[in-house]
Design an enzyme around this catalytic site. Structure first.
Site, PDB file in Angstrom:
ATOM      1  N   SER A  31       0.982  -0.984  -0.157  1.00 17.08           N
ATOM      2  CA  SER A  31       0.000   0.182   0.210  1.00 17.08           C
ATOM      3  C   SER A  31       0.997   1.393   0.178  1.00 17.08           C
ATOM      4  CB  SER A  31      -0.441  -0.179   1.122  1.00 17.08           C
ATOM      5  OG  SER A  31      -0.139   0.045   2.096  1.00 17.08           O
ATOM      6  N   ASN A 117      -2.347  -1.702  13.127  1.00 15.97           N
ATOM      7  CA  ASN A 117      -3.781  -1.453  13.254  1.00 15.97           C
ATOM      8  C   ASN A 117      -4.008  -0.392  14.097  1.00 15.97           C
ATOM      9  OD1 ASN A 117      -3.486  -3.860  12.485  1.00 15.97           O
ATOM     10  ND2 ASN A 117      -4.838  -5.154  13.916  1.00 15.97           N
ATOM     11  N   THR A 162     -38.353  26.380 -11.901  1.00 11.55           N
ATOM     12  CA  THR A 162     -39.323  25.463 -11.564  1.00 11.55           C
ATOM     13  C   THR A 162     -39.170  24.223 -12.312  1.00 11.55           C
ATOM     14  OG1 THR A 162     -41.075  26.064 -11.530  1.00 11.55           O
ATOM     15  CG2 THR A 162     -39.659  26.152  -9.554  1.00 11.55           C
ATOM     16  N   HIS A 163     -38.605  23.286 -12.981  1.00 11.47           N
ATOM     17  CA  HIS A 163     -39.055  22.411 -13.824  1.00 11.47           C
ATOM     18  C   HIS A 163     -38.217  22.821 -15.056  1.00 11.47           C
ATOM     19  CE1 HIS A 163     -41.958  20.419 -11.449  1.00 11.47           C
ATOM     20  NE2 HIS A 163     -42.407  21.236 -11.115  1.00 11.47           N
ATOM     21  N   SER A 284     -12.590  23.966 -29.234  1.00 13.19           N
ATOM     22  CA  SER A 284     -12.642  22.351 -30.105  1.00 13.19           C
ATOM     23  C   SER A 284     -11.840  22.411 -31.165  1.00 13.19           C
ATOM     24  CB  SER A 284     -14.325  22.152 -30.946  1.00 13.19           C
ATOM     25  OG  SER A 284     -14.362  21.418 -31.993  1.00 13.19           O
ATOM     26  N   LYS A 290     -16.182  27.261 -31.187  1.00  9.29           N
ATOM     27  CA  LYS A 290     -16.382  26.574 -29.708  1.00  9.29           C
ATOM     28  C   LYS A 290     -15.892  27.111 -28.375  1.00  9.29           C
ATOM     29  CE  LYS A 290     -19.618  23.767 -29.267  1.00  9.29           C
ATOM     30  NZ  LYS A 290     -19.225  23.044 -28.623  1.00  9.29           N
ATOM     31  N   ASN A 292     -15.984  26.138 -25.318  1.00  8.96           N
ATOM     32  CA  ASN A 292     -16.464  25.258 -24.072  1.00  8.96           C
ATOM     33  C   ASN A 292     -16.052  25.330 -22.663  1.00  8.96           C
ATOM     34  OD1 ASN A 292     -17.189  23.572 -26.497  1.00  8.96           O
ATOM     35  ND2 ASN A 292     -16.024  22.432 -26.306  1.00  8.96           N
ATOM     36  N   GLU A 297     -18.474  21.492 -16.323  1.00 10.56           N
ATOM     37  CA  GLU A 297     -17.962  20.359 -16.831  1.00 10.56           C
ATOM     38  C   GLU A 297     -18.024  18.829 -16.096  1.00 10.56           C
ATOM     39  OE1 GLU A 297     -19.503  21.024 -21.518  1.00 10.56           O
ATOM     40  OE2 GLU A 297     -18.057  20.204 -21.252  1.00 10.56           O
ATOM     41  N   TYR A 324     -10.011  -5.713  12.743  1.00 11.40           N
ATOM     42  CA  TYR A 324      -9.688  -5.321  11.568  1.00 11.40           C
ATOM     43  C   TYR A 324      -9.259  -6.058  10.352  1.00 11.40           C
ATOM     44  CZ  TYR A 324      -5.812  -3.636   8.525  1.00 11.40           C
ATOM     45  OH  TYR A 324      -5.138  -2.656   7.397  1.00 11.40           O
ATOM     46  N   GLN A 329      -7.787  -1.816   3.791  1.00 11.37           N
ATOM     47  CA  GLN A 329      -6.362  -1.226   3.491  1.00 11.37           C
ATOM     48  C   GLN A 329      -6.853  -0.605   1.968  1.00 11.37           C
ATOM     49  OE1 GLN A 329      -2.112  -3.283   2.773  1.00 11.37           O
ATOM     50  NE2 GLN A 329      -2.934  -3.203   0.423  1.00 11.37           N
TER      51      GLN A 329
END
Length: 464
Positions: A31, A117, A162-163, A284, A290, A292, A297, A324, A329
């Site tokens: 690890s 541990n 709304t919506h 782009s 473009k 963007n 995003e 444990y 891990q």
């Protein structure tokens, strides 16, 4: 394969084994490739543990000084990128201990009364406390950017939705302050998670504490923990504090995603409410026209990672027996990714907002649709004594009549309105004034410009 030769491998595998670990196992189980990030907290915990061992007579002052000096030297080497991490030592703990012991004979005493541990549980609590403090600073940074924007464009009016349909007019500042409120709740959840992480597990050993007279309260004092854990089995298996942090981060990421969606919509040609700064947008590879909103995003997309990390942690824990298990891990990569993603998202949004430009005329034109004041008309009918449900119907009928005649709602004549209800008069048509409509919204928490200005002032003082 020969028996382990060095002390670190003896510590890893113990005298019980006559062979060292297979190279395949070493690669699979290591690890250190990701938990090396805990090195400062591991060293800090080790120095506190060693200081306590001096207090209870396990170490001499000379031994403590040598251990502390050796650990600080290792920390300096890691800081400078001069430390060689070894996969065969598995993790950050054994890498540091192996080098320390090779340089400082007293280092062999450091692990007295301690297991990996309770050591890793302590390191992670130390790490998460520091990370939350860093996150809270970034949350405040984004809140300040939002408040500054709300003040900068205080007079801008936009449609509230709304919506995703135009509903009623609001000020841009009111809309932005809604996200400041969300972030304030996020800050509260993060602070709450930090408080519950502020418990010392060190001294719990592998599972059942120690026969040595360890002074856990003293270690807690040295490391700034509020208290020591009460149950050694829970101490070494508890990862609730990580899940709580991941949950708070996931909800914060969802809030950032919602805000990013607003920015994406507002910057589109269909809305055209804002212009994002060139430095935080992209072009782009094919279409030269473009521009963007990639930052927004990506923040929206990365929220899925943070939510997914929370799900991974919950799934990781759900089938584990006490106490444990090596499965734990797997918590670190999810934790580190959550922290990195949240912090980066907070920082980049705050930076992008500073250069975002509002197209006030476009916003006002969209908010000037008289249909956005249909509810105000219903309220006026109520003030004339008409029950709300009848008023709702009477305004709906007026909207239908305007559509049938092909005119805006505020262009109906009084005679047209009276075909629906005799209550209508010239005063009703005077309601279609955007600024008046906002000024008339006097309920607490409404987008009255004076109220929004007061909220901006309150937030500036709070965040100062």
């Amino acid at each position: 394969m020969s028996a382990p030769a060095d002390q670190a491998n003896q510590a890893l595998w113990g005298g019980r084994f006559t062979e060292g670990a297979a190279a395949l196992l070493q690669r699979f189980s290591q690890s250190v490739s990701f938990d090396w990030r805990l090195y400062k907290h591991d060293i800090r915990g080790s120095i506190a543990h060693a200081t306590m061992l001096l207090k209870i007579g396990i170490l001499t002052q000379e031994e403590l000084d040598a251990i502390a000096s050796g650990l600080r030297q290792i920390e300096d080497e890691i800081d400078r990128g001069a430390f060689a991490w070894a996969v065969d030592k598995e993790d950050v703990h054994m890498n540091i201990e192996a080098v320390l012991t090779a340089r400082v004979p007293a280092g062999a005493k450091l692990h007295t009364g301690r297991s990996r541990n309770d050591q890793v549980a302590t390191d992670m609590r130390l790490w998460i406390r520091d990370e939350i403090a860093r996150d809270l600073e970034a949350v405040r940074g984004l809140q300040k950017a939002l408040v500054a924007w709300a003040e900068r464009d205080a007079s801008v009016v936009i449609p509230g939705y709304t919506h995703l349909q135009r509903a009623q007019p609001v000020t841009l500042g009111h809309h932005l302050l809604a996200y400041v409120e969300m972030l304030e709740r996020d800050a509260g959840r993060l602070a709450d998670a930090s408080a519950r992480a502020n418990v010392l597990p060190l001294g719990s050993g592998a599972i059942a504490g120690s026969t040595l007279p360890l002074d856990r309260a003293y270690v807690a004092q040295l490391l700034g923990f509020a208290r020591v854990s009460e149950n050694s089995m829970d101490s070494v298996s508890d990862r609730d504090f990580i899940v709580e942090y991941a949950a708070a981060a996931a909800l914060a990421a969802v809030h950032l995603s919602r805000f990013s969606e607003d920015l994406i919509l507002w910057s589109s040609a269909e809305f055209d409410f804002i212009r994002l700064p060139d430095a935080y947008t992209t072009g782009s590879s094919l279409m030269p026209q473009k521009k963007n909103p990639d930052v927004a995003e990506l923040v929206r997309g990365k929220s899925g990672r943070v939510v997914g990390n929370l799900m991974s942690l919950l799934t990781l824990l759900k089938g584990l027996p006490m106490t444990y298990n090596r499965d734990l891990q797997e918590d670190k990569e999810r934790l580190f990714d959550t922290a990195d993603t949240l912090h980066a998202s907070l920082e980049i949004l705050a930076a992008m907002l500073e250069g975002t430009v509002v197209k006030a005329a476009k916003c006002r034109a969209a908010a000037s649709d008289p249909l956005l004041l249909a509810t105000d008309l219903a309220d006026w009918l109520v003030k004339q004594g008409m029950p709300f449900r009848q008023a709702h119907h009477a305004v709906g009928a007026a909207v239908g009549l305007a559509e049938k005649k092909g005119v805006p709602l505020n262009q109906l004549s009084v005679a047209d309105l009276k075909t629906i209800s005799d209550v209508y008069n010239e005063e009703a048509l005077a309601l279609f004034d955007l600024d008046l409509a906002l000024t008339n919204r006097l309920t607490a928490g409404a987008p009255n410009p004076a109220s929004v200005a007061a909220q901006v002032k309150r937030w500036k003082e709070k965040l100062a």
